[in-house]
Design a protein around this motif. Structure first.
Motif, mmCIF file in Angstrom:
data_model
loop_
_atom_site.group_PDB
_atom_site.id
_atom_site.type_symbol
_atom_site.label_atom_id
_atom_site.label_comp_id
_atom_site.label_asym_id
_atom_site.label_seq_id
_atom_site.Cartn_x
_atom_site.Cartn_y
_atom_site.Cartn_z
ATOM 1 N N ALA A 58 0.843 -1.211 0.000
ATOM 2 C CA ALA A 58 0.000 0.000 0.000
ATOM 3 C C ALA A 58 0.870 1.250 0.000
ATOM 4 N N LEU A 62 0.732 3.933 -2.959
ATOM 5 C CA LEU A 62 0.223 5.274 -2.649
ATOM 6 C C LEU A 62 1.293 6.358 -2.806
ATOM 7 N N GLY A 63 2.535 5.999 -2.599
ATOM 8 C CA GLY A 63 3.570 7.041 -2.639
ATOM 9 C C GLY A 63 4.820 6.546 -3.304
#
Ligand SMILES: CC(C)(COP(=O)(O)OP(=O)(O)OC[C@H]1O[C@@H](n2cnc3c(N)ncnc32)[C@H](O)[C@@H]1OP(=O)(O)O)[C@@H](O)C(=O)NCCC(=O)NCCS
Length: 232
Positions: A58, A62-63
């Motif tokens: 995740a 996400l980044g």
């Protein structure tokens, strides 16, 4: 040789008030050393490994790699903090209550006792182990419950805990208590091996309601053992 030497000079005797500081140190050290096995046990469980991998994925989606590192780092720190809190809270609670007044809580009734193991270490007589026994009753059945087993880390694997457990068994037998019961946890590998070697049998019992759910989430299971005196 060191182990034989230690055992030859070993005395198991009743607790005296002058033993208090050493006894509290042995107790605290024995509990603190459970933090790492508890953390390791939690982190390597399938549930926690899946959460770690999920957070890693995740964070990355996400980044960036940094996001994944931050999320996983936060998660690992949270688990370590929880394990640390669990044990340090337990130590504080016991030092505030039953260990605060050992003679009053473990030695006023004739079928209870707090024992210490004393031996000459580095030319000096020292308390290197502790164990307590408390007589209890469940319905019509009486039994002895063993508590506070701890051996100094520098004197392990010399048979000390075995000798102290035998002292507890003899104490109960002399007082007509037909069995010895104790509680330990799944992360205390040395204790589990010790009691199983000495003939204690594991009792399969549901964790009691007083056991907070979050401890079970840490993969930390209470285990109960019983020792029945062999039939003569
Ligand atoms: C558990 C503890 C009391 C054992 O004390 P000890 O004096 O080292 O135990 P003993 O020397 O009598 O060991 C007897 C047997 O137990 C088992 N055992 C003890 N420590 C062990 C370890 N670290 N790993 C695997 N087996 C172990 C072995 O079968 C051993 O026999 P062996 O040495 O012939 O192989 C000690 O490790 C301790 O104080 N731990 C921290 C506190 C704690 O967990 N207390 C128990 C609370 S329920």
């Amino acid at each position: 040789f060191a182990a034989c030497h230690l055992l030859m000079k070993l005395v198991i005797r009743r607790y005296r008030p002058s033993d208090k500081d050493t006894v509290l140190t042995l107790f605290s050290n024995g509990v603190v050393e459970q933090i790492s096995p508890c953390f390791y046990n939690a982190m390597t469980s399938p549930l926690y490994l899946s959460i770690t991998l999920g957070l890693c994925a995740a964070g990355y989606l996400l980044g960036s790699i940094l996001g994944a590192v931050v999320l996983v780092g936060g998660w690992v720190a949270l688990i370590y903090f929880s394990c640390h809190k669990l044990y340090t809270h337990y130590i504080r609670e016991k030092i505030r209550t039953d260990m605060q007044d050992i003679p009053g809580n473990f030695m006023t009734r004739p079928d209870d006792c707090f024992f210490v193991a004393e031996a000459e270490v580095s030319g000096r007589s020292q308390v290197i182990g502790t164990v307590a026994i408390v007589a209890k009753q469940s319905g019509t059945e009486r039994y002895g419950e063993l508590f506070r087993m701890s051996v100094s880390s520098s004197c392990r694997r010399a048979g000390l805990a075995s000798r102290m457990t035998q002292a507890v068994i003899d104490f109960c037998r002399e007082r007509g208590l037909p069995k010895v019961v104790l509680q330990t946890t799944s992360t205390q590998a040395a204790a589990v091996a010790l009691y199983e070697k000495l003939g204690f049998l594991r009792i399969f019992s549901q964790p009691t309601l007083s056991f907070p759910y979050w401890m079970i989430i840490l993969n930390y299971l209470p285990l109960r053992y019983v020792y029945y005196f062999p039939l003569m």
